[in-house]
Scaffold this active site. Structure first.
Site, mmCIF file in Angstrom:
data_model
loop_
_atom_site.group_PDB
_atom_site.id
_atom_site.type_symbol
_atom_site.label_atom_id
_atom_site.label_comp_id
_atom_site.label_asym_id
_atom_site.label_seq_id
_atom_site.Cartn_x
_atom_site.Cartn_y
_atom_site.Cartn_z
ATOM 1 N N HIS A 142 0.821 -1.228 0.000
ATOM 2 C CA HIS A 142 0.000 0.000 0.000
ATOM 3 C C HIS A 142 0.850 1.273 0.000
ATOM 4 O O HIS A 142 0.315 2.367 -0.187
ATOM 5 C CB HIS A 142 -0.944 0.023 1.208
ATOM 6 C CG HIS A 142 -1.997 -1.037 1.173
ATOM 7 N ND1 HIS A 142 -2.852 -1.195 0.109
ATOM 8 C CD2 HIS A 142 -2.328 -2.013 2.073
ATOM 9 C CE1 HIS A 142 -3.675 -2.217 0.353
ATOM 10 N NE2 HIS A 142 -3.367 -2.726 1.532
ATOM 11 N N ASP A 179 -2.682 -10.326 -2.426
ATOM 12 C CA ASP A 179 -3.298 -9.852 -1.180
ATOM 13 C C ASP A 179 -4.762 -9.501 -1.472
ATOM 14 O O ASP A 179 -5.110 -9.131 -2.594
ATOM 15 C CB ASP A 179 -2.543 -8.610 -0.685
ATOM 16 C CG ASP A 179 -2.987 -8.147 0.693
ATOM 17 O OD1 ASP A 179 -2.288 -8.475 1.669
ATOM 18 O OD2 ASP A 179 -4.023 -7.453 0.787
ATOM 19 N N HIS A 192 -6.366 -6.942 -0.610
ATOM 20 C CA HIS A 192 -6.569 -5.516 -0.891
ATOM 21 C C HIS A 192 -5.772 -5.099 -2.131
ATOM 22 O O HIS A 192 -4.663 -5.591 -2.356
ATOM 23 C CB HIS A 192 -6.122 -4.676 0.308
ATOM 24 C CG HIS A 192 -6.855 -5.013 1.569
ATOM 25 N ND1 HIS A 192 -6.380 -5.952 2.466
ATOM 26 C CD2 HIS A 192 -8.032 -4.556 2.059
ATOM 27 C CE1 HIS A 192 -7.247 -6.049 3.468
ATOM 28 N NE2 HIS A 192 -8.259 -5.219 3.252
ATOM 29 N N ASP A 227 -5.017 -12.581 3.318
ATOM 30 C CA ASP A 227 -6.298 -12.074 3.842
ATOM 31 C C ASP A 227 -7.475 -12.340 2.900
ATOM 32 O O ASP A 227 -8.587 -11.869 3.147
ATOM 33 C CB ASP A 227 -6.214 -10.589 4.236
ATOM 34 C CG ASP A 227 -5.374 -9.746 3.296
ATOM 35 O OD1 ASP A 227 -4.937 -10.276 2.249
ATOM 36 O OD2 ASP A 227 -5.144 -8.559 3.600
HETATM 37 ZN ZN LIG Z 1 -4.478 -6.915 2.623
#
Ligand SMILES: [Zn+2]
Length: 349
Positions: free
Chosen positions: A170, A204, A206, A293
Site C-alpha cells: 500500500h 493480497d 486488498h 487475507d
Molecule cells: Zn491486505
C-alpha cells in the site's frame, strides 16, 4: 527454501489504529502474525531462516521520494520534541496526523503534522519509535530474496521467501498507507528490473495501490493485482478494472476487482487470466506480493478462499516456472495464518 527474516519487526508495535468509523482498536498488523508463521515454518524440514543483508538506502531511493524517507526517519524524534507527554504515554504513543492533503494541488508544509498529512494516506500507518528501523529491515528482506533468486545456480527456477513485516504494497512513492511504509515488493522488483523484465503479481485481498502507483508509467515491470473491488473495499480510490497504466506503461498494469464472497472457484478463474497475461509478458523474474487475507474468515477480508484454495493458487503460480521472490504482505486470521503460508510456500520449495 531460503527465508529472509529479521527480528527488527518487533520494534514496530503501535498500540492502536483508528479503524472504519473512527473506532480505536488494537493494531491488527501485529507481531503475533509473524510468531504464528514462524512457528509453522519451524515445524517444516525445508525452511532455512536467514537474516537479510543490508543493501543501504539507494535501492529504496530508486522507488521512494527522498523527502518521504527522511520524514519516516525523523518523524518520531520530532514528535517527541513537539509533544513529549503524549509521545511518552504507552496508550498514546503512536503518531498519526489529523489532517490530510486532499485534491487541492498539495504542497509539502514545513511542520511535522503538515508533512504527516501529506505523506500518510490513512489512520492505519501509525509510526512509533522503531517503525523506520523495522521498515528498513523488511525492505532488506525483500532485497535479499530478490538477490538470492538472481544469483541462484540451481537447475530448477529458484524461489525465496521475504518474510516481511511491516508489509509494503500500500506504500506509494511518497506516502505510507494500510500498515505499509516502504514498498518491499516494488523495491525488490525495481532492483531485479536492471537484470531483466519483472512481473509483480499481488494476491493480497486488498488492491496493491502503492505498487500500481510506482510502476504505472513503466513497461519493464508488469503489475497485476487481484483483490476485493475497491468500490466496497480499502483502498477505495484505486484498483478498478479500467486502470491499465499510462504513457509507456499503458497496458502494463491490470486490476482484477472481485465481488464480496469470492471463493476458490471465482478466485482461480481470475488467477488463470492473470497468469496468462504474465506468460504473454514473458518476464525473467516474478515477485509475488503474498497476502493471506483472502482467507475465509479473515477479519479484514470478505473473500472465502480456503486452505485447499491456497494450495491450488500456489501450484498454478509455481507452474509458471519463473524465478520467484515471494514477499509477505497482509493476512490477519492469525490462528490459521501460519499453516496457510506454509501451504502456499510448499509449492515453491
Ligand atoms: Zn491486505
Amino acid at each position: 527454501m531460503k527465508i529472509f527474516y529479521s527480528d527488527n519487526h518487533r520494534k514496530h508495535q503501535p498500540p492502536f489504529e483508528v479503524f472504519d468509523g473512527g473506532k480505536r482498536v488494537p493494531y491488527l498488523e501485529n507481531t503475533d502474525r509473524m510468531d504464528r508463521i514462524l512457528t509453522a515454518l519451524k515445524k517444516t524440514d525445508w525452511a532455512d531462516l536467514t537474516p537479510p543483508a543490508d543493501f543501504g538506502l539507494d535501492p529504496i531511493y530508486a522507488v521512494h521520494d527522498r523527502d518521504y524517507i527522511a520524514f519516516l526517519a525523523s518523524c518520531w524524534t520530532e514528535w517527541l520534541a513537539l509533544d513529549p507527554e503524549v509521545a511518552a504515554s504507552p496508550k498514546q504513543n503512536a503518531f498519526l496526523p489529523a489532517t490530510f492533503a486532499l485534491r487541492r494541488k498539495p504542497r509539502v508544509p514545513s511542520t511535522l503534522l503538515g508533512k504527516a498529512g501529506y505523506y500518510m494516506m490513512d489512520l492505519s500507518a501509525c509510526i512509533v519509535e522503531g517503525t523506520y528501523e523495522a521498515a528498513l529491515a523488511s525492505a532488506n528482506c525483500a532485497l535479499s530474496a530478490a538477490d538470492f533468486i538472481s544469483l541462484s545456480t540451481v537447475n530448477r527456477p529458484p524461489s525465496s521467501f521475504a518474510f516481511c513485516r511491516p508489509p509494503g504494497h500500500h506504500a506509494g512513492k511518497d506516502y505510507a498507507a494500510g500498515y505499509c511504509f516502504i514498498n518491499n515488493s516494488s523495491v525488490a522488483a525495481n532492483w531485479l528490473s536492471s537484470k531483466g523484465k519483472v512481473a509483480i503479481l499481488d494476491i493480497d485481498y486488498h488492491a496493491g495501490n502503492g505498487t500500481q502507483d510506482i510502476f504505472y508509467e513503466r513497461n519493464d515491470v508488469l503489475t497485476i493485482s487481484i483483490h476485493g473491488d475497491p468500490d466496497f473495499e480499502y483502498p477505495h480510490y484505486i484498483g478498478y478494472a479500467d486502470e491499465t497504466g499510462v504513457g509507456a506503461g499503458l497496458g502494463f498494469h491490470r486490476n482484477f476487482p472481485l465481488p464480496k464472497g469470492t471463493g476458490d472457484e471465482g478466485y482461480l478463474t481470475a488467477l488463470d487470466e492473470a497468469l496468462s497475461l504474465i506468460k504473454d509478458f514473458a518476464p525473467k523474474y516474478l515477485v509475488l506480493s503474498t497476502g493471506m487475507d483472502t482467507f475465509d474468515g479473515d477479519p479484514l477480508g470478505k473473500f472465502k478462499v480456503t486452505r485447499d484454495g491456497f494450495a491450488e493458487i500456489g501450484r498454478r503460480i509455481a507452474a509458471l516456472g519463473l524465478p520467484t521472490a515471494i514477499v509477505m504482505e497482509g493476512g490477519y486470521a492469525n490462528e490459521a495464518l501460519g499453516q496457510n503460508v506454509v501451504t502456499l510456500l510448499e509449492n515453491f520449495k
